[in-house]
Design a protein around this motif. Sequence first.
Motif, PDB file in Angstrom:
ATOM      1  N   ARG A  67       1.291   6.750  -6.849  1.00 41.47           N
ATOM      2  CA  ARG A  67       0.248   7.733  -7.179  1.00 41.47           C
ATOM      3  C   ARG A  67       0.763   9.156  -6.995  1.00 41.47           C
ATOM      4  O   ARG A  67       0.522  10.030  -7.833  1.00 41.47           O
ATOM      5  CB  ARG A  67      -0.987   7.507  -6.302  1.00 41.47           C
ATOM      6  CG  ARG A  67      -1.829   6.332  -6.705  1.00 41.47           C
ATOM      7  CD  ARG A  67      -3.168   6.331  -5.992  1.00 41.47           C
ATOM      8  NE  ARG A  67      -3.052   6.437  -4.548  1.00 41.47           N
ATOM      9  CZ  ARG A  67      -2.943   5.402  -3.704  1.00 41.47           C
ATOM     10  NH1 ARG A  67      -2.917   4.186  -4.190  1.00 41.47           N
ATOM     11  NH2 ARG A  67      -2.868   5.595  -2.405  1.00 41.47           N
ATOM     12  N   GLU A  68       1.465   9.386  -5.889  1.00 42.32           N
ATOM     13  CA  GLU A  68       1.993  10.731  -5.637  1.00 42.32           C
ATOM     14  C   GLU A  68       3.029  11.136  -6.678  1.00 42.32           C
ATOM     15  O   GLU A  68       3.055  12.294  -7.119  1.00 42.32           O
ATOM     16  CB  GLU A  68       2.592  10.790  -4.236  1.00 42.32           C
ATOM     17  CG  GLU A  68       1.541  10.738  -3.144  1.00 42.32           C
ATOM     18  CD  GLU A  68       2.145  10.685  -1.753  1.00 42.32           C
ATOM     19  OE1 GLU A  68       3.376  10.659  -1.622  1.00 42.32           O
ATOM     20  OE2 GLU A  68       1.352  10.675  -0.795  1.00 42.32           O
ATOM     21  N   GLU A  77       2.191   1.736  -3.496  1.00 36.18           N
ATOM     22  CA  GLU A  77       1.140   2.222  -4.392  1.00 36.18           C
ATOM     23  C   GLU A  77       0.862   3.711  -4.158  1.00 36.18           C
ATOM     24  O   GLU A  77       0.674   4.464  -5.110  1.00 36.18           O
ATOM     25  CB  GLU A  77      -0.135   1.409  -4.189  1.00 36.18           C
ATOM     26  CG  GLU A  77      -0.034  -0.009  -4.725  1.00 36.18           C
ATOM     27  CD  GLU A  77      -1.215  -0.877  -4.342  1.00 36.18           C
ATOM     28  OE1 GLU A  77      -2.142  -0.365  -3.667  1.00 36.18           O
ATOM     29  OE2 GLU A  77      -1.198  -2.053  -4.702  1.00 36.18           O
ATOM     30  N   LYS A  78       0.861   4.116  -2.902  1.00 39.74           N
ATOM     31  CA  LYS A  78       0.646   5.528  -2.585  1.00 39.74           C
ATOM     32  C   LYS A  78       1.781   6.377  -3.145  1.00 39.74           C
ATOM     33  O   LYS A  78       1.545   7.444  -3.727  1.00 39.74           O
ATOM     34  CB  LYS A  78       0.547   5.722  -1.071  1.00 39.74           C
ATOM     35  CG  LYS A  78       0.288   7.139  -0.659  1.00 39.74           C
ATOM     36  CD  LYS A  78       0.204   7.287   0.845  1.00 39.74           C
ATOM     37  CE  LYS A  78       0.015   8.741   1.230  1.00 39.74           C
ATOM     38  NZ  LYS A  78       0.079   8.922   2.682  1.00 39.74           N
ATOM     39  N   ARG A  88       0.841  -1.215   0.000  1.00 38.88           N
ATOM     40  CA  ARG A  88       0.000   0.000   0.000  1.00 38.88           C
ATOM     41  C   ARG A  88       0.867   1.252   0.000  1.00 38.88           C
ATOM     42  O   ARG A  88       0.553   2.234  -0.683  1.00 38.88           O
ATOM     43  CB  ARG A  88      -0.915  -0.004   1.226  1.00 38.88           C
ATOM     44  CG  ARG A  88      -2.077  -0.957   1.117  1.00 38.88           C
ATOM     45  CD  ARG A  88      -3.121  -0.704   2.186  1.00 38.88           C
ATOM     46  NE  ARG A  88      -2.586  -0.771   3.527  1.00 38.88           N
ATOM     47  CZ  ARG A  88      -2.596  -1.852   4.306  1.00 38.88           C
ATOM     48  NH1 ARG A  88      -3.106  -2.977   3.852  1.00 38.88           N
ATOM     49  NH2 ARG A  88      -2.105  -1.805   5.532  1.00 38.88           N
ATOM     50  N   LYS A  89       1.960   1.218   0.748  1.00 34.63           N
ATOM     51  CA  LYS A  89       2.865   2.371   0.802  1.00 34.63           C
ATOM     52  C   LYS A  89       3.482   2.619  -0.574  1.00 34.63           C
ATOM     53  O   LYS A  89       3.593   3.768  -1.022  1.00 34.63           O
ATOM     54  CB  LYS A  89       3.953   2.102   1.839  1.00 34.63           C
ATOM     55  CG  LYS A  89       4.818   3.278   2.183  1.00 34.63           C
ATOM     56  CD  LYS A  89       5.763   2.916   3.331  1.00 34.63           C
ATOM     57  CE  LYS A  89       6.609   4.090   3.723  1.00 34.63           C
ATOM     58  NZ  LYS A  89       7.516   3.756   4.825  1.00 34.63           N
TER      59      LYS A  89
END
Length: 54
Positions: free
Chosen positions: A44-45, A40-41, A37-38
């Motif tokens: 995205r950023e 993927e975040k 999840r980290k």
Amino acid sequence: MYQLNAELARAYQAERLNDARAARRANQAHRARRLSRKAEKANREASLALARAF
């Protein structure tokens, strides 16, 4: 009598070892999901930052 106690001790030790292994696998799976999840975040950023740059 000693044989029975030794067998019970081995069974108990094996059960605790299996519990510890299962807990370790669960912790590793949880850590992998959290890191995923980290990542993927961060992706995205980074995509947003790149889009803003253009």
